[in-house]
Design a protein around this motif. Structure first.
Motif, PDB file in Angstrom:
ATOM      1  N   SER A 116       0.675  -1.005   0.006  1.00  0.00           N
ATOM      2  CA  SER A 116       0.033  -0.067  -0.070  1.00  0.00           C
ATOM      3  C   SER A 116       0.844   1.393  -0.084  1.00  0.00           C
ATOM      4  CB  SER A 116      -0.792   0.045   1.263  1.00  0.00           C
ATOM      5  OG  SER A 116      -1.775   1.251   1.141  1.00  0.00           O
ATOM      6  N   GLN A 146     -15.767   7.179   3.277  1.00  0.00           N
ATOM      7  CA  GLN A 146     -15.122   5.971   2.061  1.00  0.00           C
ATOM      8  C   GLN A 146     -16.610   6.131   1.489  1.00  0.00           C
ATOM      9  OE1 GLN A 146     -14.454   1.797   3.111  1.00  0.00           O
ATOM     10  NE2 GLN A 146     -14.497   3.001   5.313  1.00  0.00           N
ATOM     11  N   LEU A 160     -14.730  -3.458  -3.172  1.00  0.00           N
ATOM     12  CA  LEU A 160     -14.565  -2.768  -1.949  1.00  0.00           C
ATOM     13  C   LEU A 160     -14.729  -1.113  -2.495  1.00  0.00           C
ATOM     14  CD1 LEU A 160     -11.570  -4.360  -0.331  1.00  0.00           C
ATOM     15  CD2 LEU A 160     -13.769  -5.015  -0.437  1.00  0.00           C
ATOM     16  N   SER A 162     -13.117   1.061  -0.718  1.00  0.00           N
ATOM     17  CA  SER A 162     -11.981   2.022  -0.530  1.00  0.00           C
ATOM     18  C   SER A 162     -10.667   1.409  -0.929  1.00  0.00           C
ATOM     19  CB  SER A 162     -12.012   2.673   0.862  1.00  0.00           C
ATOM     20  OG  SER A 162     -10.781   3.039   1.298  1.00  0.00           O
ATOM     21  N   ALA A 165      -9.034   1.398   3.179  1.00  0.00           N
ATOM     22  CA  ALA A 165      -9.614   0.797   4.431  1.00  0.00           C
ATOM     23  C   ALA A 165      -9.074  -0.377   5.086  1.00  0.00           C
ATOM     24  CB  ALA A 165     -11.146   0.719   4.134  1.00  0.00           C
ATOM     25  N   ASP A 166      -8.509  -1.301   4.041  1.00  0.00           N
ATOM     26  CA  ASP A 166      -7.753  -2.410   4.722  1.00  0.00           C
ATOM     27  C   ASP A 166      -6.353  -2.141   5.067  1.00  0.00           C
ATOM     28  OD1 ASP A 166     -10.037  -3.565   4.155  1.00  0.00           O
ATOM     29  OD2 ASP A 166      -9.387  -5.298   2.843  1.00  0.00           O
ATOM     30  N   GLN A 167      -5.855  -0.694   4.946  1.00  0.00           N
ATOM     31  CA  GLN A 167      -4.408  -0.456   5.138  1.00  0.00           C
ATOM     32  C   GLN A 167      -4.107   0.342   6.470  1.00  0.00           C
ATOM     33  OE1 GLN A 167      -2.676  -2.119   3.024  1.00  0.00           O
ATOM     34  NE2 GLN A 167      -4.308  -2.999   1.825  1.00  0.00           N
ATOM     35  N   TRP A 169      -4.542   1.076  10.619  1.00  0.00           N
ATOM     36  CA  TRP A 169      -4.547   0.133  11.908  1.00  0.00           C
ATOM     37  C   TRP A 169      -5.045   0.818  13.284  1.00  0.00           C
ATOM     38  CZ3 TRP A 169      -5.267  -4.856  10.617  1.00  0.00           C
ATOM     39  CH2 TRP A 169      -4.866  -5.408   9.514  1.00  0.00           C
ATOM     40  N   ARG A 246     -13.016  -1.554   7.957  1.00  0.00           N
ATOM     41  CA  ARG A 246     -13.236  -2.437   6.765  1.00  0.00           C
ATOM     42  C   ARG A 246     -14.637  -3.015   6.434  1.00  0.00           C
ATOM     43  NH1 ARG A 246      -8.574  -1.899   8.558  1.00  0.00           N
ATOM     44  NH2 ARG A 246      -7.216  -2.951   9.883  1.00  0.00           N
ATOM     45  N   ASP A 247     -15.351  -2.998   7.348  1.00  0.00           N
ATOM     46  CA  ASP A 247     -16.840  -3.634   7.133  1.00  0.00           C
ATOM     47  C   ASP A 247     -17.521  -2.521   6.618  1.00  0.00           C
ATOM     48  OD1 ASP A 247     -16.421  -5.669   8.739  1.00  0.00           O
ATOM     49  OD2 ASP A 247     -17.226  -4.792  10.619  1.00  0.00           O
ATOM     50  N   SER A 249     -16.039  -0.455   4.165  1.00  0.00           N
ATOM     51  CA  SER A 249     -15.831  -0.679   2.886  1.00  0.00           C
ATOM     52  C   SER A 249     -16.377  -1.861   1.990  1.00  0.00           C
ATOM     53  CB  SER A 249     -14.018  -0.770   2.743  1.00  0.00           C
ATOM     54  OG  SER A 249     -13.819  -0.962   1.369  1.00  0.00           O
ATOM     55  N   ARG A 250     -16.888  -2.660   2.745  1.00  0.00           N
ATOM     56  CA  ARG A 250     -17.753  -3.768   2.084  1.00  0.00           C
ATOM     57  C   ARG A 250     -19.142  -3.758   1.976  1.00  0.00           C
ATOM     58  NH1 ARG A 250     -12.786  -5.101   3.831  1.00  0.00           N
ATOM     59  NH2 ARG A 250     -11.518  -6.717   3.086  1.00  0.00           N
TER      60      ARG A 250
END
Length: 443
Positions: A116, A146, A160, A162, A165-167, A169, A246-247, A249-250
């Motif tokens: 990323s 997002q 997704l 974004s 979003a998964d990157q 923490w 993350r949720d 984003s999905r």
């Protein structure tokens, strides 16, 4: 708390790079003209932006200080053009060396193996602003943003909203790479540390769409203004903000339930609607700004689209909606690998080759800048901020073939140094004197 209705802001964009050679070798060809002229891969340019090669062979452009959305948009897109020009030169150099091949630059945030790279936003805030306290109020807005300005990502058969979003923490942290927080609190104001702070936002996606870019930055500006002014907003402090990002984003419906610290839940869509409705009221109280009028109009239309799942009213203006519409044309007809390639090519910044530029040319992606404005922004700094002074000095030094040294705050020529602590100042007699010494050849 200090309230800025005129605010300094900037964007740092990292680009993915690919070619016939390794990314590192391709990047060396890309920066060859820069090194030949400046003996460095880290420079400030005539338009007052910073151009450099970041860790991981990622070209990066940080815009000069801007104080309007349209100005920032033009200088952000100027970065694309600057790198495209370098890529064309790199391809010629590769041909001259009998290597050949094309150089690809992608304005996205994740490569094919999951690495990323970022698009960081910077907003000037007052020194009396406590970033951690402000951040707690902003986090619900940031993790749900997002829904309105994600760039979209097709991965492993799933779409997704974004790319970033998964990157991320952490919610709020002084780290930038190790933990990747949503809001970075490292204290680097690039100005008078007794008056200013810099809010550094790391969670945002790089946007191909000009209108999505305006919405991303403009909605955040309005949220900041309202929070600084103590404007009435619902208490959306979350129990664990980062656990939801993350949720969201999905879930393109915005129905993701967020746990409130005070108890109960609120949906991601409801958070955005509350901020948007407040922003509509706030617009009636602040000084007029046509860019922000458009931002709130688009914001409202996008949230209605999410709620109704009828995206026809925004399908030329929101990145993830534009991309999803494109990908759906190939559903059932293309392999997973082909769909992933379409996703990547969407972000290719080369005009006529990148899919987004093709959509833009066909009127399937709305544009608000002009070619003339962007080309002008390549050579000319923002004229209403400190960037104008940096641009003047660098341009004159280049014309005279003289060596000067600059950073965001300091300008040096020979033994003379000027420290500019006010990012709003577009004129300064000390810089005039420095340029006069430059012209006279006095070091």
């Amino acid at each position: 708390m200090t309230v800025f209705t005129r605010r300094i802001m900037g964007v740092e964009t990292e680009y993915g790079i690919s070619g016939k050679l390794s990314p590192e070798e391709t990047a060396r060809y890309l920066f060859r003209p820069v090194v030949a002229q400046h003996s460095s891969t880290n420079i400030f340019t005539r338009n007052a932006s910073r151009l450099y090669l970041d860790v991981g062979a990622h070209p990066e452009v940080a815009t000069g200080e801007c104080d309007s959305l349209h100005q920032l948009l033009c200088h952000e897109r100027a970065g694309d053009l600057m790198l495209t020009d370098l890529a064309v030169q790199a391809e010629q150099a590769l041909a001259d060396d009998n290597i050949g091949g094309q150089v690809y630059l992608f304005k996205n945030n994740v490569d094919s193996v999951g690495n990323s790279y970022g698009c960081h936003e910077n907003y000037l805030v007052g020194r009396d602003t406590v970033l951690k306290a402000l951040g707690k109020q902003l986090l619900p807005f940031m993790i749900t943003r997002q829904l309105i300005c994600g760039a979209g990502l097709y991965r492993d058969g799933q779409f997704l909203l974004s790319q970033r979003a998964d990157q991320v923490w952490e919610g709020i942290s002084s780290a930038t790479t190790r933990a990747r927080p949503i809001i970075n609190t490292r204290d680097e104001p690039h100005g008078d540390s007794e008056r200013f702070r810099r809010m550094h936002v790391i969670v945002g996606d790089s946007n191909m769409s000009e209108t999505t870019f305006l919405l991303k930055v403009g909605s955040t500006l309005l949220a900041l203004e309202m929070l600084e002014a103590g404007y009435e907003l619902p208490d959306f402090e979350l129990d664990n903000a980062i656990s939801h990002v993350r949720d969201i984003s999905r879930d393109a419906t915005g129905a993701t339930a967020l746990r409130l610290k005070a108890g109960g839940e609120v949906s991601a869509l409801a958070v955005q609607k509350a901020f948007c409705e407040a922003a509509r009221r706030w617009l009636a109280e602040r000084e007029q700004d046509s860019d922000l009028d458009y931002v709130v109009d688009l914001w409202e239309r996008q949230l209605t689209a999410v709620e109704t799942q009828d995206f026809s009213v925004v399908d030329t203006e929101i990145d993830w909606v534009i991309k999803q519409k494109l990908l759906r044309r190939y559903e059932g007809k293309a392999s997973e690998a082909k769909l992933a390639q379409i996703d990547l090519t969407y972000h290719d910044i080369r005009p006529g080759r990148g899919l987004f530029s093709v959509l833009e040319k066909r009127g399937l992606a709305r544009r608000v800048s002009t070619d003339e404005e962007i080309r002008a922004a390549v050579d000319t700094a923002p004229q209403t901020t400190r960037a104008a002074l940096r641009g003047r000095l660098l341009t004159r030094a280049e014309e005279l073939g003289k060596q000067v040294t600059v950073d965001w705050v300091n300008f040096r020529y020979g033994a003379d140094r000027v420290e500019l602590l006010d990012p709003f100042a577009a004129a300064d007699e000390r810089v005039d004197a420095l340029i006069a010494a430059l012209e006279a050849g006095d070091e």
